[in-house]
Design a protein around this motif. Structure first.
Motif, PDB file in Angstrom:
ATOM      1  N   GLU A  84       6.077  90.314  61.391  1.00 57.57           N
ATOM      2  CA  GLU A  84       6.066  89.227  62.407  1.00 57.57           C
ATOM      3  C   GLU A  84       7.102  89.492  63.434  1.00 57.57           C
ATOM      4  OE1 GLU A  84       5.068  84.508  63.252  1.00 57.57           O
ATOM      5  OE2 GLU A  84       7.097  84.906  62.399  1.00 57.57           O
ATOM      6  N   VAL A  85       8.378  89.721  62.951  1.00 54.24           N
ATOM      7  CA  VAL A  85       9.381  90.101  64.049  1.00 54.24           C
ATOM      8  C   VAL A  85       9.078  91.169  64.768  1.00 54.24           C
ATOM      9  CG1 VAL A  85      11.687  90.715  63.958  1.00 54.24           C
ATOM     10  CG2 VAL A  85      11.172  89.155  62.505  1.00 54.24           C
ATOM     11  N   LEU A  86       8.666  92.314  64.219  1.00 57.63           N
ATOM     12  CA  LEU A  86       8.533  93.490  64.829  1.00 57.63           C
ATOM     13  C   LEU A  86       6.969  93.089  65.811  1.00 57.63           C
ATOM     14  CD1 LEU A  86       8.431  95.953  62.005  1.00 57.63           C
ATOM     15  CD2 LEU A  86       9.942  95.647  63.657  1.00 57.63           C
ATOM     16  N   ASP A  87       6.165  92.575  65.169  1.00 58.49           N
ATOM     17  CA  ASP A  87       4.762  92.219  66.216  1.00 58.49           C
ATOM     18  C   ASP A  87       5.546  91.289  67.354  1.00 58.49           C
ATOM     19  OD1 ASP A  87       2.135  92.221  66.814  1.00 58.49           O
ATOM     20  OD2 ASP A  87       2.304  90.088  66.431  1.00 58.49           O
ATOM     21  N   LEU A  88       6.374  90.382  67.321  1.00 58.11           N
ATOM     22  CA  LEU A  88       6.943  89.777  68.435  1.00 58.11           C
ATOM     23  C   LEU A  88       7.797  90.611  69.390  1.00 58.11           C
ATOM     24  CD1 LEU A  88       8.393  86.456  66.706  1.00 58.11           C
ATOM     25  CD2 LEU A  88       6.560  86.717  68.047  1.00 58.11           C
ATOM     26  N   ILE A  89       8.394  91.720  68.902  1.00 65.63           N
ATOM     27  CA  ILE A  89       8.853  92.633  69.699  1.00 65.63           C
ATOM     28  C   ILE A  89       8.017  93.431  70.621  1.00 65.63           C
ATOM     29  CG2 ILE A  89      10.379  94.725  69.881  1.00 65.63           C
ATOM     30  CD1 ILE A  89      11.810  93.536  67.354  1.00 65.63           C
ATOM     31  N   PHE A  90       6.972  93.933  70.058  1.00 62.37           N
ATOM     32  CA  PHE A  90       5.729  94.536  70.869  1.00 62.37           C
ATOM     33  C   PHE A  90       5.093  93.530  71.941  1.00 62.37           C
ATOM     34  CE2 PHE A  90       4.359  98.409  69.308  1.00 62.37           C
ATOM     35  CZ  PHE A  90       5.049  98.636  68.236  1.00 62.37           C
ATOM     36  N   ARG A  91       5.025  92.297  71.665  1.00 61.63           N
ATOM     37  CA  ARG A  91       4.387  91.308  72.242  1.00 61.63           C
ATOM     38  C   ARG A  91       5.225  91.022  73.613  1.00 61.63           C
ATOM     39  NH1 ARG A  91       0.920  86.822  69.651  1.00 61.63           N
ATOM     40  NH2 ARG A  91       1.629  87.203  67.674  1.00 61.63           N
ATOM     41  N   ALA A  92       6.538  90.991  73.498  1.00 60.69           N
ATOM     42  CA  ALA A  92       7.598  90.700  74.127  1.00 60.69           C
ATOM     43  C   ALA A  92       7.719  91.763  75.540  1.00 60.69           C
ATOM     44  CB  ALA A  92       8.984  90.293  73.801  1.00 60.69           C
ATOM     45  N   PHE A  93       7.713  92.806  75.005  1.00 63.41           N
ATOM     46  CA  PHE A  93       8.007  93.939  75.873  1.00 63.41           C
ATOM     47  C   PHE A  93       6.946  95.172  76.068  1.00 63.41           C
ATOM     48  CE2 PHE A  93      12.127  92.809  73.772  1.00 63.41           C
ATOM     49  CZ  PHE A  93      12.899  92.636  74.788  1.00 63.41           C
ATOM     50  N   CYS A  94       5.850  95.121  75.487  1.00 62.69           N
ATOM     51  CA  CYS A  94       5.081  96.152  75.639  1.00 62.69           C
ATOM     52  C   CYS A  94       3.643  95.554  76.261  1.00 62.69           C
ATOM     53  CB  CYS A  94       4.709  97.082  74.401  1.00 62.69           C
ATOM     54  SG  CYS A  94       5.996  97.622  73.672  1.00 62.69           S
ATOM     55  N   GLU A  95       3.403  96.226  77.458  1.00 57.00           N
ATOM     56  CA  GLU A  95       2.126  95.859  78.201  1.00 57.00           C
ATOM     57  C   GLU A  95       0.855  96.652  77.633  1.00 57.00           C
ATOM     58  OE1 GLU A  95       2.278  93.590  80.784  1.00 57.00           O
ATOM     59  OE2 GLU A  95       0.238  93.206  80.723  1.00 57.00           O
ATOM     60  N   PRO A  96      -0.021  95.923  77.099  1.00 56.96           N
ATOM     61  CA  PRO A  96      -1.176  96.679  76.617  1.00 56.96           C
ATOM     62  C   PRO A  96      -1.718  97.686  77.407  1.00 56.96           C
ATOM     63  CG  PRO A  96      -1.318  94.401  76.045  1.00 56.96           C
ATOM     64  CD  PRO A  96      -0.343  94.507  76.835  1.00 56.96           C
TER      65      PRO A  96
END
Ligand SMILES: *Cc1c(COP(=O)(O)O)cnc(C)c1O
Length: 350
Positions: A84-96
């Motif tokens: 979940e931590v890693l997923d939050l990092i993706f969602r914060a910084f990476c534009e789909p």
């Protein structure tokens, strides 16, 4: 040396910058002391130990971690597993459909899965033959859309730690966020990068209670970073992501660090014994050094040996399809009895 100019706002997604977090009923009361009447969250009022929502900020658990790791509470975020931590990092910084990450195969599969899930391009830069990061190739792979670099050290499945000098070059010069996954750090001779967290505003370190702490079942991942990064992740996490059972079990375990340390010491002893026993197995060709609670071995025919072990009731991880891991099996260190059984069976296989 100083980290290249770091500006968190230039890395965050626009929707994340502007979003307003969900405000949970329990967030408004920092301390639940005295005889307050809580009729704010539509809970069932009859006490059974779990009828209330858990602390959304996990204050007691973070306080304990803060004492053990010597990191301020404001620089800690907890997740439902590291996943979940890693997923939050993706969602914060990476534009789909726009941004990119860099991973270094062979490595942990979840980085690629999460990249896929978040529609983010995963640029893979293979490790060198000695399982160290190829720093030059990594910087060649960076472009204006590159947001995250994942360094898994000790690395899964190769079991080695990355050289500190190489990691420092990467942290200092990478234009985005560097995530060091320290899931196996408690089994390593290397020092955790936590001791240097304050030097690097672009660094995120993840750890977990799933390995050395023996609590894979409760799902608790830990993220350490600058206050600015933690504040963003806090804003976007689901409010009650760490359930009450997990918080209580984690605290109980952290209050028995002596037991954790004793188990880790026993696993390290067994790792050494297994390494020397494996040298006597005739179809084992290479036993790679390990800084983790598993050993990567190259055998004559991984698919054949994997199948044979299954027939004897022993399940190992076949990594033969991974880059640099042709004919490699990954063996987790078990109890003494389990390791004895493994050795006995390896020695009778034809
Ligand atoms: C096992 C492992 C984890 C742990 O993930 P959790 O979701 O916390 O259980 C994280 N990273 C790596 C590299 C692992 O091998």
């Amino acid at each position: 040396m100083k980290v290249k100019e770091f500006n968190i706002a230039s890395l965050l997604r626009d929707n994340i910058k502007s979003m307003k977090p969900y405000s949970s009923a329990r967030d408004e009361f920092k301390e639940t002391t005295g005889d307050m009447v809580f009729i704010d969250a539509n809970e069932n009022p009859f006490e059974n130990g779990l009828n209330r929502y858990p602390d959304p900020q996990q204050r007691e658990l973070k306080q304990r971690l803060s004492e053990i790791k010597n990191i301020p509470v404001s620089q800690i975020l907890l997740g439902n597993g590291s996943d979940e931590v890693l997923d939050l990092i993706f969602r914060a910084f990476c534009e789909p459909n726009q941004d990119e990450i860099i991973t270094l195969p062979p490595t942990y599969g979840m980085y690629g899965v999460l990249a896929n899930l978040n529609a983010v391009k995963n640029v893979e830069v293979e490790l060198e033959a000695n399982f160290q990061p190829n720093v030059k190739a990594i910087f060649n792979a960076v472009n204006s859309q590159t947001k995250l670099l994942f360094l898994c050290s000790p690395n899964n499945p190769t079991a080695n730690s990355f050289e500190a000098g190489l990691m420092e070059q990467l942290i200092m010069n990478f234009p985005g966020i560097v995530v060091i996954d320290e899931a196996y750090i408690d089994f390593s001779n290397e020092e955790s990068w936590l001791s240097r967290l304050q030097e690097f505003p672009n660094l995120i370190i993840t750890q977990t209670l799933s390995k050395a702490y023996g609590l894979a079942g409760i799902r608790l991942g830990i993220c350490y970073a600058s206050e600015a990064i933690i504040a963003v992740l806090n804003k976007i996490k689901p409010p009650y992501n760490i359930n009450q059972l997990t918080q209580s079990q984690a605290i109980a375990r952290l209050n028995r660090m002596d037991k954790v340390e004793q188990e880790v010491a026993e696993i390290l002893n067994e790792r050494e014994r297994l390494q020397s026993e494996l040298q006597k197995v005739n179809f084992v060709n290479t036993i790679y050094d390990s800084d983790a609670n598993f050993i990567l071995v190259k055998v004559d025919d991984a698919n054949k040996r994997y199948g044979q072990l299954i027939n004897f009731g022993i399940v190992v991880r076949n990594r033969t399809t991974q880059p640099l891991c042709h004919n490699c099996l990954r063996l987790t260190i078990g109890t003494k009895e389990e390791n004895d059984k493994l050795i006995e069976i390896l020695n009778i296989l034809k």
